[in-house]
Design a protein around this motif. Structure first.
Motif, PDB file in Angstrom:
ATOM      1  N   ALA A   1      38.648  45.459  45.917  1.00 52.55           N
ATOM      2  CA  ALA A   1      39.946  45.461  45.246  1.00 52.55           C
ATOM      3  C   ALA A   1      40.575  46.855  45.204  1.00 52.55           C
ATOM      4  CB  ALA A   1      39.807  44.908  43.835  1.00 52.55           C
ATOM      5  N   TRP A   2      39.800  47.908  45.502  1.00 49.85           N
ATOM      6  CA  TRP A   2      40.345  49.259  45.608  1.00 49.85           C
ATOM      7  C   TRP A   2      40.665  49.608  47.059  1.00 49.85           C
ATOM      8  CZ3 TRP A   2      36.686  52.764  42.155  1.00 49.85           C
ATOM      9  CH2 TRP A   2      36.709  52.271  40.827  1.00 49.85           C
ATOM     10  N   LEU A   3      39.731  49.286  47.951  1.00 47.40           N
ATOM     11  CA  LEU A   3      39.848  49.766  49.329  1.00 47.40           C
ATOM     12  C   LEU A   3      40.905  49.007  50.128  1.00 47.40           C
ATOM     13  CD1 LEU A   3      36.082  50.350  50.197  1.00 47.40           C
ATOM     14  CD2 LEU A   3      37.822  52.067  49.674  1.00 47.40           C
ATOM     15  N   TRP A   4      40.967  47.702  50.021  1.00 48.78           N
ATOM     16  CA  TRP A   4      41.905  46.945  50.837  1.00 48.78           C
ATOM     17  C   TRP A   4      43.364  47.255  50.481  1.00 48.78           C
ATOM     18  CZ3 TRP A   4      40.798  44.212  55.193  1.00 48.78           C
ATOM     19  CH2 TRP A   4      39.445  43.990  55.466  1.00 48.78           C
TER      20      TRP A   4
ATOM     21  N   LEU B   1      35.724  39.454  53.625  1.00 47.60           N
ATOM     22  CA  LEU B   1      35.519  39.503  52.173  1.00 47.60           C
ATOM     23  C   LEU B   1      34.513  38.444  51.723  1.00 47.60           C
ATOM     24  CD1 LEU B   1      39.240  40.050  51.174  1.00 47.60           C
ATOM     25  CD2 LEU B   1      37.366  41.633  50.674  1.00 47.60           C
ATOM     26  N   MET B   2      34.543  37.270  52.332  1.00 48.43           N
ATOM     27  CA  MET B   2      33.646  36.198  51.921  1.00 48.43           C
ATOM     28  C   MET B   2      32.238  36.382  52.479  1.00 48.43           C
ATOM     29  SD  MET B   2      36.279  32.943  52.228  1.00 48.43           S
ATOM     30  CE  MET B   2      35.064  31.742  51.682  1.00 48.43           C
ATOM     31  N   GLU B   3      32.112  36.795  53.744  1.00 41.30           N
ATOM     32  CA  GLU B   3      30.802  36.847  54.387  1.00 41.30           C
ATOM     33  C   GLU B   3      30.111  38.196  54.258  1.00 41.30           C
ATOM     34  OE1 GLU B   3      30.345  34.895  58.164  1.00 41.30           O
ATOM     35  OE2 GLU B   3      32.319  33.959  57.998  1.00 41.30           O
ATOM     36  N   VAL B   4      30.886  39.272  54.160  1.00 44.02           N
ATOM     37  CA  VAL B   4      30.282  40.598  54.040  1.00 44.02           C
ATOM     38  C   VAL B   4      30.187  41.023  52.580  1.00 44.02           C
ATOM     39  CG1 VAL B   4      30.474  43.037  54.675  1.00 44.02           C
ATOM     40  CG2 VAL B   4      31.133  41.256  56.320  1.00 44.02           C
TER      41      VAL B   4
ATOM     42  N   ARG C   1      36.375  32.419  47.695  1.00 41.75           N
ATOM     43  CA  ARG C   1      37.635  32.316  48.417  1.00 41.75           C
ATOM     44  C   ARG C   1      38.808  32.715  47.538  1.00 41.75           C
ATOM     45  NH1 ARG C   1      40.242  28.489  51.854  1.00 41.75           N
ATOM     46  NH2 ARG C   1      41.099  27.384  50.093  1.00 41.75           N
ATOM     47  N   SER C   2      38.787  32.313  46.263  1.00 35.61           N
ATOM     48  CA  SER C   2      39.871  32.679  45.348  1.00 35.61           C
ATOM     49  C   SER C   2      39.916  34.184  45.139  1.00 35.61           C
ATOM     50  CB  SER C   2      39.694  31.964  44.006  1.00 35.61           C
ATOM     51  OG  SER C   2      39.840  30.576  44.158  1.00 35.61           O
ATOM     52  N   ALA C   3      38.746  34.807  44.989  1.00 30.90           N
ATOM     53  CA  ALA C   3      38.706  36.264  44.802  1.00 30.90           C
ATOM     54  C   ALA C   3      39.198  36.982  46.060  1.00 30.90           C
ATOM     55  CB  ALA C   3      37.295  36.716  44.459  1.00 30.90           C
ATOM     56  N   ALA C   4      38.838  36.460  47.247  1.00 35.24           N
ATOM     57  CA  ALA C   4      39.305  37.063  48.493  1.00 35.24           C
ATOM     58  C   ALA C   4      40.818  36.951  48.621  1.00 35.24           C
ATOM     59  CB  ALA C   4      38.620  36.402  49.681  1.00 35.24           C
ATOM     60  N   ALA C   5      41.371  35.785  48.239  1.00 37.93           N
ATOM     61  CA  ALA C   5      42.827  35.633  48.264  1.00 37.93           C
ATOM     62  C   ALA C   5      43.490  36.624  47.309  1.00 37.93           C
ATOM     63  CB  ALA C   5      43.212  34.204  47.903  1.00 37.93           C
ATOM     64  N   GLY C   6      42.835  36.892  46.185  1.00 38.44           N
ATOM     65  CA  GLY C   6      43.363  37.876  45.252  1.00 38.44           C
ATOM     66  C   GLY C   6      43.391  39.278  45.847  1.00 38.44           C
ATOM     67  N   VAL C   7      42.357  39.634  46.601  1.00 40.79           N
ATOM     68  CA  VAL C   7      42.332  40.946  47.259  1.00 40.79           C
ATOM     69  C   VAL C   7      43.443  41.037  48.300  1.00 40.79           C
ATOM     70  CG1 VAL C   7      40.990  42.464  48.765  1.00 40.79           C
ATOM     71  CG2 VAL C   7      39.882  41.325  46.838  1.00 40.79           C
TER      72      VAL C   7
END
Length: 404
Positions: free
Chosen positions: A307-310, A238-241, A246-252
């Motif tokens: 946020a939809w796919l994961w 989520l962060m590199e691709v 980091r906060s948004a990735a933790a939310g996903v």
């Protein structure tokens, strides 16, 4: 309060807390991965090997675990192992080298290896068969809550506790849970009709059965692949691709865990109703795994927001647990525990190899392309072998007879 309800309150919370901690510890490295790589100057391959030590120890202990649960009972076996997990958390919190951290991670995996199977064993001892699906759902929900806790809550706690403090806290909670388990009722294992040699020969029967090998590749590569990604590589992806914070990735990841929780509840409450209308558990399992592969392809091609796919991926993989009941139904009841731990072995060995292998592949491909493209290529190769395992599972069912 009647006897059955009192028994529920004495048994279920203790085992649920154990599985909550087990699932949280399985997933927590995905959130603290940036800190580990920065503080220890660790490569992606090193991070994958470190994190997957949990999965290797967990998986390799499944076969002896089945024998221990049958001989000594779930309460004592799980309580003793949770103390091993507590020692592993303390060692991980103190570790300053990859070797020490990997040993701590392996002790954690060994220590929590009984949390799910011990609960199944305990419930089968104390409750009638018709209540087992709802009890199983309760434990799976506890695991889903553990995955939720290992996302946004852990990310929020890092500025206060640091990643080491998180593991020291977990060590304390594991000790308390072990004490809690020792207070619950237990039943004597009773006289064993099978000798240890006979029990070991039954494992050979399982591993030589074609029905087992219909399910094992899918468990190893598809379910194991999801565990490898959720437990570590989702956050770096989520962060590199996708380029999110980091906060948004933790939310996903929080949404993914919430979707898994919803999927567990769906299976528990609707699978019987669907079966009565012609939608069998095997069909649900096939649809879930097929949808998971399509969703992974959409993630690789970036066809929709993360946020939809994961979360859709999380819902899909929540159906993978149906495989345990469907495989067990093809064997005598006396072998059910050993059948489940045999499948768990395949899943966790696959998760170990893939969690390590993904990191090694990303490091190797990144020598000639960007890290984002290296991640995409690695995930695409994983999807290819998962598709082969799914195709094997879908071969004509006349090869095997699986009860609905």
């Amino acid at each position: 309060m009647n006897h059955s309800l009192r028994l529920w309150f004495r048994l279920v919370p203790a085992y649920a807390v154990g599985y909550f901690l087990s699932y949280g510890l399985r997933s927590v490295n995905a959130v603290i991965a940036p800190e580990l790589m920065r503080e220890l100057d660790m490569s992606a391959a090193g991070l994958g090997l470190l994190t997957s030590a949990y999965l290797l120890a967990f998986g390799l202990f499944q076969l002896p675990l089945g024998l221990l649960l049958d001989r000594f009972g779930p309460r004592r076996v799980e309580a003793g192992l949770l103390l091993v997990a507590a020692a592993g958390c303390a060692l991980f919190g103190l570790g300053t080298t990859i070797g020490v951290l990997a040993l701590g991670r392996a002790l954690i995996g060994l220590g929590v290896s009984a949390c799910l199977m011990a609960s199944f064993k305990a419930f089968s001892q104390w409750f009638p068969a018709e209540r087992l699906p709802s009890l199983t759902a309760t434990i799976m929900v506890a695991g889903g809550l553990g995955a939720l806790t290992a996302s946004v809550p852990v990310e929020a706690a890092l500025p206060l506790l640091g990643w080491r403090g998180v593991f020291f806290l977990c060590a304390g909670l594991l000790v308390l849970t072990a004490g809690f388990l020792l207070s619950v009722p237990d039943k004597a294992a009773g006289t064993q009709r099978e000798s240890l040699a006979q029990q070991l020969r039954s494992l050979r029967t399982i591993f030589s059965d074609r029905t087992f090998w219909r399910f094992a590749p899918q468990g190893c590569l598809i379910a194991g692949g999801f565990m490898a990604i959720q437990g570590l590589w989702a956050m770096p992806w989520l962060m590199e691709v996708n380029g999110v914070t980091r906060s948004a990735a933790a939310g996903v990841l929080f949404l993914l865990a919430l979707a898994m929780l919803a999927g567990f509840l769906f299976v528990a409450t609707c699978s019987g109703w669907l079966a009565r209308r012609g939608i069998s558990p095997m069909l649900l399992l096939g649809v879930g795994m097929g949808l998971a592969l399509v969703t992974q392809l959409a993630i690789i091609l970036d066809l929709a927001p993360p946020a939809w796919l994961w979360p859709l991926l999380g819902v899909s993989f929540s159906l993978s647990n149906i495989a345990y009941s469907q495989l067990s139904a093809a064997f005598p009841v006396a072998l059910a525990g050993r059948v489940n731990t045999a499948l768990n072995l395949a899943v966790f060995v696959g998760a170990f190899g893939l969690q390590w292998g993904i990191g090694a592949a990303v490091d190797g491909f990144a020598a000639g392309m960007s890290r984002a493209d290296a991640f995409r290529l690695t995930f695409a190769l994983l999807l290819m072998v998962q598709a082969l395992a799914f195709a094997w599972f879908l071969l004509p069912a006349k090869r095997v007879q699986v009860a609905a």
